[in-house]
Design a protein around this motif. Structure first.
Motif, mmCIF file in Angstrom:
data_model
loop_
_atom_site.group_PDB
_atom_site.id
_atom_site.type_symbol
_atom_site.label_atom_id
_atom_site.label_comp_id
_atom_site.label_asym_id
_atom_site.label_seq_id
_atom_site.Cartn_x
_atom_site.Cartn_y
_atom_site.Cartn_z
ATOM 1 N N SER B 65 18.464 4.175 -17.514
ATOM 2 C CA SER B 65 17.165 4.305 -16.856
ATOM 3 C C SER B 65 16.440 5.517 -17.415
ATOM 4 C CB SER B 65 17.335 4.430 -15.337
ATOM 5 O OG SER B 65 18.040 5.599 -15.032
ATOM 6 N N THR B 70 9.684 1.424 -17.003
ATOM 7 C CA THR B 70 10.087 0.802 -15.742
ATOM 8 C C THR B 70 11.179 -0.237 -15.957
ATOM 9 O OG1 THR B 70 8.308 -0.797 -15.974
ATOM 10 C CG2 THR B 70 7.864 1.127 -14.609
ATOM 11 N N GLU B 113 7.595 -1.586 -20.798
ATOM 12 C CA GLU B 113 6.578 -1.119 -19.856
ATOM 13 C C GLU B 113 6.553 0.394 -19.796
ATOM 14 O OE1 GLU B 113 7.364 -3.178 -16.233
ATOM 15 O OE2 GLU B 113 7.076 -5.133 -17.141
ATOM 16 N N ALA B 115 5.538 4.037 -19.297
ATOM 17 C CA ALA B 115 4.628 4.685 -18.356
ATOM 18 C C ALA B 115 3.749 5.674 -19.097
ATOM 19 C CB ALA B 115 5.437 5.392 -17.278
#
Lengths: 209, 152
Positions: B65, B70, B113, B115
């Motif tokens: 992560s 995301t 995706e 950020a």
């Protein structure tokens, strides 16, 4: 091998369509794993001079592939949304061109986008700005791109992901053509630079009378 | 445990300043975490690193992560019949006394995706979850969009 199996094999490869029964026979005898589609090296690209497909380069100019005849050419397929293979190939090519030095100015070097929907000329220009300036990006109407893929005996396949996004599976090697437009060889993805640069030099040599 | 500290120090010197020191977590050492700079945020990014296992038992990388993405996943590029494909990898083994290497054209972290754009020269945190060794966060160094590795 049964006839239905044979037909299935043929259907699996777009390239076999034009090859006819003779080509299919050769392919089965010659192909190592007859249960798999022929590899690009066994199913050669057409000479560049026969490729009358017109696409658009990253500067917005119309480019007919047959116009590349006259200089040795280095051509590969990719797309700018590709996070791993395409930047790696572009970096590899940039290093090869650097090693070739001024000789590399005599080459056509082109990335043909397999994702014309997202790769507009502007997008390609933006992306290629980070790599060797001798690399030209080419894109076009989906039908034109499909035709050029067929001429190269190359493949591209759109893979949808769960979030409505997509990626592309595509032929990853770099195609080399001699100055007269005849197919020279393929530099496989991840091929050692010790082999790649001599392959390019070999394709370039043929241009001298 | 003096030896690893010296080893880390020596490695840091030899690899130059751009290279972060390896991060130790249990029997594992995570090293050379890097990514290519992204062009904007609409395209997925890719990151790479090496995990060495100094233990007598294998471990598994089971999760990733990062605040920059995301959807952070382990992917592997495979090549068959000249066609490259990307496949999601659920977990990757780090064999006992062995290593797991993520590198261009092979296994890689897909940063979907984004950020924020991955800017050259910056770093971003990436958390790795291992089955046995637990979670560890490393700083990923961002090199140019055409970078081939951290050793440049």
């Amino acid at each position: 091998m049964s006839l239905s199996r044979r037909l299935l094999l043929g259907a699996g490869a777009v390239t076999a369509l034009g090859a006819g029964a003779l080509g299919l026979g050769w392919w089965q005898v010659d192909g190592p794993g007859a249960a798999q589609p022929a590899s690009p090296t066994r199913n050669l690209p057409r000479p560049l001079g026969e490729m009358d497909v017109t696409l658009t380069d990253h500067r917005g100019r119309r480019v007919t592939i047959s116009d590349w005849v006259g200089r040795p050419s280095l051509v590969f397929f990719g797309f700018t949304w590709c996070p791993d293979v395409c930047p790696t190939t572009l970096s590899d090519i940039s290093l090869w061109l650097e090693e070739l030095g001024p000789d590399a100015d005599r080459l056509n070097v082109a990335l043909i986008s397999v994702d014309p929907e997202r790769d507009t000329p502007e997008v390609l220009a933006d992306y290629l700005g980070y790599f060797d300036p001798r690399i030209v990006g080419v894109t076009g109407e989906p039908g034109e791109v499909a035709r050029i893929l067929g001429d190269f005996r190359a493949k591209a396949e759109r893979i949808e992901d769960v979030k409505g996004d997509y990626t592309m599976n595509h032929t990853a090697g770099v195609f080399l053509f001699r100055a007269d437009g005849s197919f020279g060889s393929i530099i496989d993805f991840h091929e050692d630079r010790r082999f790649a640069v001599p392959k390019i030099r070999r394709a370039m040599k043929k241009e001298q009378p | 445990m003096k030896l690893p500290v010296i080893a880390v120090f020596a490695f840091g010197l030899s690899a130059g300043l751009a290279q972060a020191e390896p991060v130790r977590q249990g029997n594992l050492e995570i090293d050379a975490a890097w990514a290519r700079a992204s062009i904007g945020t609409s395209r997925p990014g890719a990151a790479y690193f090496t995990v060495r296992n100094f233990g007598d038992e294998g471990d598994r990388l089971i999760g990733l992560s990062s605040p920059v993405s995301t959807m952070t996943m382990l992917h592997e590029t495979t090549l068959s019949e000249g066609i490259s494909r990307m496949a999601h990898v659920e977990a990757a083994e780090i064999p006992a006394s062995g290593e797991l290497t993520l590198e261009p054209g092979g296994m890689h972290v897909m940063l979907m995706e984004l950020a924020t754009p991955l800017r050259e020269g910056a770093t971003f945190p990436l958390t790795l979850a291992f089955e046995a060794a637990g979670e560890v966060t490393v700083e990923v160094h961002v090199f140019g969009p055409g970078a081939t590795g951290p050793a440049e």
